[in-house]
Design a protein around this motif. Structure first.
Motif, short mmCIF file in Angstrom:
data_model
loop_
_atom_site.label_atom_id
_atom_site.label_comp_id
_atom_site.label_asym_id
_atom_site.label_seq_id
_atom_site.Cartn_x
_atom_site.Cartn_y
_atom_site.Cartn_z
N GLU A 63 14.75 31.23 25.79
CA GLU A 63 15.57 31.45 25.03
C GLU A 63 17.22 31.92 25.79
O GLU A 63 18.08 31.26 24.44
N ALA A 64 17.62 31.15 26.59
CA ALA A 64 18.79 31.94 26.80
C ALA A 64 19.01 30.24 26.66
O ALA A 64 20.52 29.64 26.17
N ALA A 65 19.11 29.05 27.27
CA ALA A 65 19.15 27.89 26.10
C ALA A 65 19.11 27.67 24.55
O ALA A 65 20.52 26.28 24.22
N ARG A 66 18.28 28.06 23.98
CA ARG A 66 18.61 28.14 22.39
C ARG A 66 19.64 29.32 22.12
O ARG A 66 20.67 28.64 21.54
N SER A 67 20.27 30.60 22.71
CA SER A 67 21.22 30.62 22.81
C SER A 67 22.15 29.86 22.54
O SER A 67 23.49 30.08 22.42
N ALA A 68 22.55 29.61 23.85
CA ALA A 68 23.51 28.29 24.36
C ALA A 68 24.01 27.33 23.20
O ALA A 68 25.03 27.12 22.83
N ALA A 69 22.38 26.67 22.82
CA ALA A 69 22.47 25.63 21.69
C ALA A 69 22.94 26.35 20.74
O ALA A 69 24.27 25.55 19.58
N ARG A 70 22.82 27.45 20.23
CA ARG A 70 23.63 27.96 18.94
C ARG A 70 25.55 27.83 19.12
O ARG A 70 25.53 27.96 18.09
N ALA A 71 25.31 28.39 20.03
CA ALA A 71 26.81 28.81 20.76
C ALA A 71 27.70 27.40 20.70
O ALA A 71 28.61 27.56 20.02
N THR A 72 27.28 26.70 21.07
CA THR A 72 27.57 25.18 21.84
C THR A 72 27.68 24.15 20.55
O THR A 72 28.45 23.09 20.25
N GLY A 73 26.39 24.13 19.42
CA GLY A 73 26.99 23.28 18.69
C GLY A 73 25.95 22.41 18.96
O GLY A 73 25.79 21.39 18.31
N GLN A 74 25.62 22.34 20.14
CA GLN A 74 24.32 20.48 20.98
C GLN A 74 23.10 21.41 21.42
O GLN A 74 22.67 22.56 21.75
N THR A 75 22.55 20.01 20.97
CA THR A 75 20.53 20.29 20.90
C THR A 75 20.57 20.46 22.38
O THR A 75 21.13 19.03 22.91
N ARG A 76 20.12 20.92 22.88
CA ARG A 76 19.40 21.06 24.56
C ARG A 76 17.76 20.44 24.59
O ARG A 76 16.92 20.72 23.57
N HIS A 77 17.26 19.66 25.37
CA HIS A 77 15.82 19.49 25.22
C HIS A 77 15.26 20.23 26.52
O HIS A 77 16.01 20.03 27.77
N TRP A 78 14.19 20.29 26.49
CA TRP A 78 13.42 20.84 28.48
C TRP A 78 11.76 20.09 28.27
O TRP A 78 11.14 19.72 26.91
N ARG A 79 11.80 19.62 28.98
CA ARG A 79 10.57 18.89 29.09
C ARG A 79 10.09 18.98 30.67
O ARG A 79 10.93 19.42 31.81
N PRO A 80 8.33 18.93 30.20
CA PRO A 80 8.34 19.19 32.12
C PRO A 80 8.31 17.76 32.73
O PRO A 80 7.82 17.13 32.06
N THR A 81 8.52 18.07 34.12
CA THR A 81 7.33 16.88 34.99
C THR A 81 7.06 17.21 36.21
O THR A 81 5.86 17.84 35.80
N ALA A 82 6.26 16.45 37.44
CA ALA A 82 5.56 16.68 37.67
C ALA A 82 6.22 17.80 38.90
O ALA A 82 4.46 18.13 39.31
N SER A 83 7.48 17.66 39.00
CA SER A 83 7.20 19.22 40.00
C SER A 83 8.22 20.03 38.90
O SER A 83 8.79 21.23 39.96
N GLY A 84 8.23 20.16 38.21
CA GLY A 84 8.95 21.76 37.73
C GLY A 84 9.17 21.11 36.40
O GLY A 84 8.51 20.66 35.56
N TYR A 85 10.86 21.64 35.85
CA TYR A 85 11.19 20.41 34.82
C TYR A 85 12.43 20.45 34.41
O TYR A 85 13.30 20.63 35.84
N THR A 86 12.83 20.06 33.05
CA THR A 86 13.93 19.23 33.09
C THR A 86 15.03 19.74 32.25
O THR A 86 14.22 19.83 31.01
N TRP A 87 15.65 19.80 32.13
CA TRP A 87 16.99 20.20 31.24
C TRP A 87 18.09 18.73 30.69
O TRP A 87 18.82 18.42 31.46
N GLU A 88 17.85 18.88 29.40
CA GLU A 88 18.75 17.87 29.20
C GLU A 88 19.42 18.06 28.05
O GLU A 88 19.17 18.93 26.73
N PRO A 89 20.70 18.13 27.57
CA PRO A 89 21.96 17.97 29.22
C PRO A 89 21.83 19.28 29.71
O PRO A 89 21.49 20.22 29.75
N SER A 90 22.31 18.08 30.99
CA SER A 90 22.08 19.68 32.28
C SER A 90 23.22 20.42 32.82
O SER A 90 23.80 19.90 32.64
N MET A 91 22.52 21.74 32.89
CA MET A 91 24.22 22.40 33.05
C MET A 91 23.74 22.97 34.63
O MET A 91 22.77 22.85 35.04
#
Length: 154
Positions: free
Chosen positions: A58-86
């Motif tokens: 939800e925080a990433a979704r709010s940040a995407a709305r505020a900045t106008g930049q799409t964020r991607h969340w992807r699961p990995t073997a050891s956790g997950y990643t955010w693109e673009p990363s902050m």
């Protein structure tokens, strides 16, 4: 009468074996009830993971709305990643055995959190051992812990 008092066997002070066994049985049943009543610590850990991830999404979704930049969340073997990363983005599970699966959109390997106010429905399933927790958003409401849909009988 005095004769009866002298002949009557004297009872030693203490408990009989049967009385001790009854007390042990009662204690065993009480201890079993307490142990069965304790919650599974993994259930609490999975709930914390679900609430934590829902808040991050939800925080990433709010940040995407505020900045106008799409964020991607992807699961990995050891956790997950955010693109673009902050710098503030968490990228690991609190419980190392936690697994995740993207359920909606069907066939997706990531969640897309764009600047649009309404997104397509998205759902994740976290698993920890035999326990599971779903996180979902219908695209308009925030991400939150939801009940898992019923499974079809085999």
């Amino acid at each position: 009468m005095i004769q009866d008092l002298l002949v009557r066997p004297r009872r030693d002070a203490g408990f009989t074996l049967l009385e001790l066994l009854v007390v042990l049985l009662i204690l065993g049943v009480a201890a079993g009830a307490v142990v069965l009543g304790l919650p599974d610590p993994r259930a609490g850990a999975l709930e914390r993971e679900a609430v934590r991830l829902a808040a991050q999404l939800e925080a990433a979704r709010s940040a995407a709305r505020a900045t106008g930049q799409t964020r991607h969340w992807r699961p990995t073997a050891s956790g997950y990643t955010w693109e673009p990363s902050m710098a503030a983005d968490a990228q690991h599970w609190l419980e190392p055995d936690t697994q995740v699966q993207v359920l909606e959109p069907a066939g997706a390997d990531r969640l897309v959190l764009g600047p649009e106010p309404i997104l397509p429905p998205q759902r994740l399933r976290l698993t920890l051992g035999d326990l599971r927790a779903d996180i979902a958003s219908d695209g308009l409401r925030p991400f939150a812990r939801v009940a898992a849909p019923p499974t079809a009988p085999p």
